[in-house]
Design an enzyme around this catalytic site. Structure first.
Site, PDB file in Angstrom:
ATOM      1  N   ARG A 173      81.464 112.656 102.731  1.00 52.31           N
ATOM      2  CA  ARG A 173      82.552 112.411 101.796  1.00 52.31           C
ATOM      3  C   ARG A 173      82.387 113.320 100.567  1.00 52.31           C
ATOM      4  O   ARG A 173      81.269 113.706 100.227  1.00 52.31           O
ATOM      5  CB  ARG A 173      82.552 110.949 101.336  1.00 52.31           C
ATOM      6  CG  ARG A 173      82.658 109.943 102.471  1.00 52.31           C
ATOM      7  CD  ARG A 173      82.468 108.523 101.950  1.00 52.31           C
ATOM      8  NE  ARG A 173      82.577 107.531 103.007  1.00 52.31           N
ATOM      9  CZ  ARG A 173      81.554 107.066 103.728  1.00 52.31           C
ATOM     10  NH1 ARG A 173      80.318 107.525 103.473  1.00 52.31           N
ATOM     11  NH2 ARG A 173      81.728 106.178 104.673  1.00 52.31           N
ATOM     12  N   LYS A 204      78.241 104.994 100.730  1.00 53.01           N
ATOM     13  CA  LYS A 204      78.786 103.768 100.154  1.00 53.01           C
ATOM     14  C   LYS A 204      77.693 102.711 100.046  1.00 53.01           C
ATOM     15  O   LYS A 204      76.857 102.575 100.929  1.00 53.01           O
ATOM     16  CB  LYS A 204      79.930 103.239 101.022  1.00 53.01           C
ATOM     17  CG  LYS A 204      81.200 104.070 100.928  1.00 53.01           C
ATOM     18  CD  LYS A 204      82.314 103.435 101.723  1.00 53.01           C
ATOM     19  CE  LYS A 204      83.623 104.195 101.554  1.00 53.01           C
ATOM     20  NZ  LYS A 204      84.718 103.586 102.341  1.00 53.01           N
ATOM     21  N   HIS A 258      89.281 114.354 102.408  1.00 54.06           N
ATOM     22  CA  HIS A 258      88.884 113.573 103.578  1.00 54.06           C
ATOM     23  C   HIS A 258      89.319 114.247 104.877  1.00 54.06           C
ATOM     24  O   HIS A 258      88.801 113.919 105.956  1.00 54.06           O
ATOM     25  CB  HIS A 258      89.470 112.166 103.481  1.00 54.06           C
ATOM     26  CG  HIS A 258      88.440 111.086 103.555  1.00 54.06           C
ATOM     27  ND1 HIS A 258      87.351 111.030 102.713  1.00 54.06           N
ATOM     28  CD2 HIS A 258      88.312 110.020 104.389  1.00 54.06           C
ATOM     29  CE1 HIS A 258      86.612 109.976 103.013  1.00 54.06           C
ATOM     30  NE2 HIS A 258      87.165 109.360 104.027  1.00 54.06           N
ATOM     31  N   ARG A 270      86.476 115.743 106.611  1.00 55.57           N
ATOM     32  CA  ARG A 270      85.680 114.699 107.281  1.00 55.57           C
ATOM     33  C   ARG A 270      86.340 114.336 108.619  1.00 55.57           C
ATOM     34  O   ARG A 270      85.659 114.196 109.642  1.00 55.57           O
ATOM     35  CB  ARG A 270      85.572 113.485 106.352  1.00 55.57           C
ATOM     36  CG  ARG A 270      84.728 112.324 106.884  1.00 55.57           C
ATOM     37  CD  ARG A 270      84.479 111.357 105.724  1.00 55.57           C
ATOM     38  NE  ARG A 270      84.028 110.054 106.151  1.00 55.57           N
ATOM     39  CZ  ARG A 270      82.750 109.761 106.409  1.00 55.57           C
ATOM     40  NH1 ARG A 270      81.815 110.685 106.325  1.00 55.57           N
ATOM     41  NH2 ARG A 270      82.406 108.525 106.764  1.00 55.57           N
ATOM     42  N   HIS A 321      79.291 105.444 109.366  1.00 56.56           N
ATOM     43  CA  HIS A 321      80.127 104.258 109.528  1.00 56.56           C
ATOM     44  C   HIS A 321      79.263 103.068 109.918  1.00 56.56           C
ATOM     45  O   HIS A 321      78.413 103.170 110.805  1.00 56.56           O
ATOM     46  CB  HIS A 321      81.175 104.483 110.626  1.00 56.56           C
ATOM     47  CG  HIS A 321      82.326 105.312 110.188  1.00 56.56           C
ATOM     48  ND1 HIS A 321      83.182 105.946 111.072  1.00 56.56           N
ATOM     49  CD2 HIS A 321      82.786 105.629 108.943  1.00 56.56           C
ATOM     50  CE1 HIS A 321      84.106 106.610 110.392  1.00 56.56           C
ATOM     51  NE2 HIS A 321      83.887 106.424 109.109  1.00 56.56           N
ATOM     52  N   TYR A 330      89.228 108.014 115.779  1.00 58.85           N
ATOM     53  CA  TYR A 330      89.231 109.430 116.120  1.00 58.85           C
ATOM     54  C   TYR A 330      89.456 109.666 117.607  1.00 58.85           C
ATOM     55  O   TYR A 330      89.871 110.749 118.003  1.00 58.85           O
ATOM     56  CB  TYR A 330      87.921 110.088 115.668  1.00 58.85           C
ATOM     57  CG  TYR A 330      87.781 110.101 114.170  1.00 58.85           C
ATOM     58  CD1 TYR A 330      88.564 110.920 113.380  1.00 58.85           C
ATOM     59  CD2 TYR A 330      86.877 109.248 113.535  1.00 58.85           C
ATOM     60  CE1 TYR A 330      88.459 110.909 111.995  1.00 58.85           C
ATOM     61  CE2 TYR A 330      86.752 109.237 112.152  1.00 58.85           C
ATOM     62  CZ  TYR A 330      87.557 110.070 111.393  1.00 58.85           C
ATOM     63  OH  TYR A 330      87.448 110.048 110.023  1.00 58.85           O
TER      64      TYR A 330
END
Length: 299
Positions: free
Chosen positions: A150, A174, A245, A248, A271, A280
């Site tokens: 990110r 995150k 993004h 990404r 993730h 995806y």
């Protein structure tokens, strides 16, 4: 004893910062959503959160629909308020959560936008300047595409996080979760060139350990990354504006198109849940369908 809504919100924000370790951006969104509900409470003459009932939560949801908020925005606001009132339950300030039974609108699945490989080549060509800022920009583009990190993660990279011997990078994602990502030879060369030739010149008298710096030598912020990437887009004469993004999304899509398995892509993206990565697979299927329809003689 009754407490004012603003005091309860301050307490909740501290909880998100300290216990949840949420990013500043996420906390800002929570605060905006909850403050919007406090305004609604004033309009309805509700002075205390203890007086909020399920009917009021439903009425707030109805108002959001009347104001024509997007489904994703409505869902986020309801989620923020559910979390806030759940926190008040945990702190024994409230006995019930009026938002616990409010159903969120189902969000339509939006396929992530990404660049095709030919478009990526145009971006790399457009970022091939050898000036100090040009070398920095090329290093940014190569690293984002090579790792799928990110922009917020890229902005936080310190010099010590890079291991050129193993071609790995320590990333803080995150919730301040750390993971190692790999980068290939193109990113390796671009970053080394930037560090050896340009970073020191851009730094001037500044003294910090951030990898990417702006023209004044200060740490480059996420908004700066967006500006740089849009400059590259303009120079490459591509019509769509870039959202950071997208690189990404491009990273993940290209990996899957070339045979990578979903679990590996999940780990590389950082993730927590596989469901976040599975979107995806829809992108790659759509890509296959378009290719088939465009090139098969009897499609």
């Amino acid at each position: 004893m009754d407490q004012k809504p603003c005091i309860l919100l301050e307490s909740f924000i501290e909880f998100l910062k300290i216990e949840k370790n949420y990013s500043e951006y996420t906390i800002e969104q929570y605060q905006k959503d909850i403050e919007a509900f406090f305004m609604f409470m004033n309009e309805q003459g509700i002075k205390n959160v203890k007086d909020v009932e399920y009917f009021d939560a439903r009425l707030f949801l109805t108002k959001l629909h009347e104001m024509e908020y997007a489904r994703a925005s409505v869902a986020r606001k309801i989620s923020s308020l559910r979390s806030f009132f759940k926190y008040l339950n945990r702190e024994s300030i409230l006995a019930e959560n009026p938002f616990s039974m409010v159903s969120q609108p189902k969000s339509s699945v939006r396929l992530p936008k990404f660049f095709y490989e030919e478009e990526m080549e145009k971006l790399f060509e457009a970022s091939s300047e050898h000036a100090n800022l040009g070398e920095r920009n090329r290093a940014i583009l190569e690293l984002l595409y090579a790792t799928g990190i990110r922009v917020s993660e890229c902005a936080g990279i310190q010099m010590k996080d890079l291991d050129f011997h193993l071609s790995t990078l320590l990333v803080r994602g995150k919730g301040n979760k750390e993971r190692f990502v790999l980068f290939g030879s193109f990113a390796h060369e671009a970053i080394e060139r930037y560090i050896n030739n340009s970073r020191g010149k851009l730094m001037g008298n500044e003294d910090h350990a951030h990898l990417f710096v702006n023209a004044r030598g200060k740490p480059l912020k996420p908004v700066g990354f967006r500006y740089i990437l849009n400059q590259i887009i303009d120079k490459a004469s591509l019509t769509n504006k870039i959202h950071p993004h997208m690189l990404r999304h491009t990273f993940a899509t290209h990996l899957l198109n070339h045979g990578a398995d979903l679990r590996t892509v999940q780990e590389l993206l950082g993730h927590e849940h596989l469901s976040s990565t599975q979107v995806y697979t829809h992108v790659t299927k759509e890509h296959l369908k378009k290719t088939y329809m465009a090139h098969h003689p009897r499609a």
